[in-house]
Scaffold this active site. Structure first.
Site, short mmCIF file in Angstrom:
data_model
loop_
_atom_site.label_atom_id
_atom_site.label_comp_id
_atom_site.label_asym_id
_atom_site.label_seq_id
_atom_site.Cartn_x
_atom_site.Cartn_y
_atom_site.Cartn_z
N CYS A 83 0.82 -1.22 0.00
CA CYS A 83 0.00 0.00 0.00
C CYS A 83 0.85 1.27 0.00
O CYS A 83 0.32 2.37 -0.06
CB CYS A 83 -0.94 0.00 1.19
SG CYS A 83 -1.88 -1.53 1.30
N ILE A 209 -12.59 -0.64 -0.24
CA ILE A 209 -12.05 -1.14 -1.51
C ILE A 209 -12.41 -0.10 -2.57
O ILE A 209 -13.58 0.25 -2.70
CB ILE A 209 -12.70 -2.49 -1.88
CG1 ILE A 209 -12.53 -3.53 -0.76
CG2 ILE A 209 -12.21 -3.00 -3.22
CD1 ILE A 209 -11.16 -4.10 -0.63
N HIS A 332 -9.35 4.04 -0.76
CA HIS A 332 -8.00 3.49 -0.66
C HIS A 332 -7.70 2.53 -1.82
O HIS A 332 -7.61 1.32 -1.63
CB HIS A 332 -7.84 2.80 0.70
CG HIS A 332 -6.46 2.29 0.99
ND1 HIS A 332 -5.32 2.82 0.42
CD2 HIS A 332 -6.04 1.25 1.78
CE1 HIS A 332 -4.26 2.14 0.85
NE2 HIS A 332 -4.67 1.19 1.67
#
Lengths: 384, 384
Positions: A83, A209, A332
């Site tokens: 990430c 998501i 995200h």
């Protein structure tokens, strides 16, 4: 090494973008950044993406995206560190311009996460953990952060309500961000009554998501001045790693990679935590924002929960954190997040974010984290 | 920018390494390179891997491998550009040392490909193509290169036997490389009678599925001299992209990214094709080696097949190509290949490869290619 500045940024609406493909989302976003910068060609590009392979069945995306952006034969590089892929892409672009190797570099981040089902997405995200010692035993990312949260509550007396307050603050900010995936407010009760995911974390403690991209154009600071652009200089950069599995760490509540990356960025910038006016951090879960503030030295160890409760990090507080809405409300798309944090900080320092503008913001910082903290990239920016 | 040298290399036996995991293979290889260089700590590391996600269910491998190598909190970066991921990792390490940002950098490449079945491996490799316009219509990588081969035969009169001679030459070299996956010779008849994969390419025209890693340690050339190490300087580096889908190209027999990357590397080195003593190229399929020699200017357009037939590129020829055995005989763990090419060239320039040593080799070159040529990385080395 030359001074480097951000001269253009781009971001489009984030969410479940079923009608758009990975390449479309990226190209639209990159063109916005190029338009903002006033350039129609680049010397090189970097793209952060965590798992275009598992999410969309497409690797080799640096070449694909250079092609669809009409920029071949420029060198194009995809980087990955879970990430924190977006922040890392930015750091490599910075290195290329600072070294004198290239002048105008496009840095982007992209993740198209909703072409797979929920089980597949959870599996793909789980590949950021130590698969052999964590993933294959059944733990998911909410589970790993739930362990961190439980340990933080036990060790420092952090309360369930304080965790909720992170979500409440970030949604309050995100409600002012039209590009956010979930631009609405939530209450403490909403969080406390939302569906349990991994005790003590509930669905409103978790970032969603998301499909989305973000992009920035960087060039030598001298060139930015000549072009008559607002100069947002990159004055600090740090990148560090930590033991990847939680079980390998001395203290799961402490994010060593964030501490190390922050330390390097502060040293390079010649600044300390007290001098940061606006900060975007990696709140993939509410507990993450609390731990990050401690590791960056914004608050003392163990005081992250209390700081949120006291309003230190709200939009009107001493150091506003996640004015964009953060990962929680803005969304995200994992590989894009690090670049989107930089987009927000640059726009804050240029005074271009309307209702969520932090007053007199001159120095900003971003913190982008991979996995449960196994890698972290930190940048510090200054408006000249 | 400082001069940079390779001071250590590492490679272990390649093949179907079912008894070893991704992390084990990488760490064993990286430790060999560190031992060869005489260093026990690094400032930073880069790892090339095409699809650790699809092949092993593990992303975030830069942090994982830094951890298992005992090197946290150093910055660790994974890069991907399909089968050119290793070469690209090396280029970024070079940039970091040349810029003065770091002194001792580990560059590695890894792919663990045999934990999945043949169908899954073919799918994973296919993600290097344009999935929406190539992969989803059913074409595989042998299919794409078969189209290139057929076009080359039609346009230039390249023969089926000439393709076979590439495999024969590379296996003859590979038989002298104890680390190769398939260290044995094959005949033209063996190739022509082997199983058809995608007409005109047969199984012995194709590089295999392989588990393996390769690693190198680089540092400033001045530091290498002070350490008393043999100095293999990196004098040229080029990286370029091309339209990713074959259908987007004017001429599928011409590898534009290889031409562009080669041009940059030659210019930076101040050398031309005639001055290269030893060359490792990306022979993922026999036809690829032929096209690459043309794009690098080693032979005229269309003359690649004839050059092999005339022995120009054999171990005793004017310019030996793939003395290591190439991808064909040595194996092709996709993310590792670019670094392994560099390992071979450094060892050739240091005179350490025994039976397959190219005499008086002083200048060497590597060419590492992603997909059907959508990206290419070229490096040139000189022994001081």
């Amino acid at each position: 090494m030359r001074d480097v500045a951000v001269i253009g940024t781009g971001m489009t609406k984030w969410g479940e973008l079923w009608e758009k493909s990975l390449r479309t989302i990226f190209v639209e976003t990159a063109l916005l950044a190029m338009k903002d910068a006033g350039v129609d060609r680049i010397d090189s590009m970097y793209v952060g993406s965590m798992s275009s392979g598992l999410f969309t069945g497409q690797e080799h995306i640096a070449s694909l995206l250079a092609d669809y952006l009409g920029q071949t034969p420029v060198p194009a590089t995809r980087v990955e560190t879970a990430c924190a892929s977006g922040g890392l892409a930015f750091r490599l672009g910075l290195m290329e311009v600072a070294s004198g190797m290239s002048d105008i570099v496009l840095v982007g981040g992209i993740e198209k996460m909703t072409d797979v089902n929920g089980y597949e997405a959870t599996y793909a995200l789980g590949t950021a953990a130590d698969q052999e010692y964590e993933g294959y035993h059944g733990i998911t990312f909410p589970g790993l952060y739930a362990l961190i949260a439980r340990a933080h509550m036990e060790k420092y007396g952090t309360t369930r309500e304080q965790l909720a307050m992170v979500a409440v603050k970030n949604h309050r900010n995100g409600a002012k961000n039209p590009l956010a995936q979930f631009p609405f407010e939530v209450t403490i009760e909403d969080v406390l009554n939302s569906v349990m995911v991994a005790d003590p974390l509930r669905i409103l403690d978790c970032s969603p998501i998301t499909d989305g991209a973000a992009a920035a154009i960087i060039c030598p600071a001298e060139m930015a001045k000549e072009m008559g652009k607002p100069v947002v200089k990159i004055i600090g950069s740090g990148h560090a790693t930590d033991r990847i599995a939680l079980s390998s760490r001395q203290d799961v509540t402490w994010l060593e990679a964030t501490y190390q990356a922050g330390k390097k960025a502060y040293e390079m910038a010649g600044k300390g935590p007290d001098e940061i006016d606006v900060l975007e951090v990696h709140d993939c879960f509410t507990i993450a924002e609390i731990c990050v503030m401690e590791a960056l030295g914004i608050v003392e160890k163990g005081q992250g929960g209390r700081a949120v409760e006291e309003g230190l990090t709200s939009l009107e507080g001493k150091i506003p954190v996640n004015a964009s809405g953060g990962l929680k409300s803005k969304g995200h798309p994992v590989g894009a997040t690090g670049v989107a944090q930089i987009v927000e900080i640059c726009k804050q320092l240029r005074g271009e974010v309307g209702d969520r503008q932090v007053k007199n913001a001159r120095i900003g910082m971003t913190q982008n984290m991979g996995g449960s903290g196994g890698s972290t990239v930190v940048h510090i920016f200054e408006r000249e």
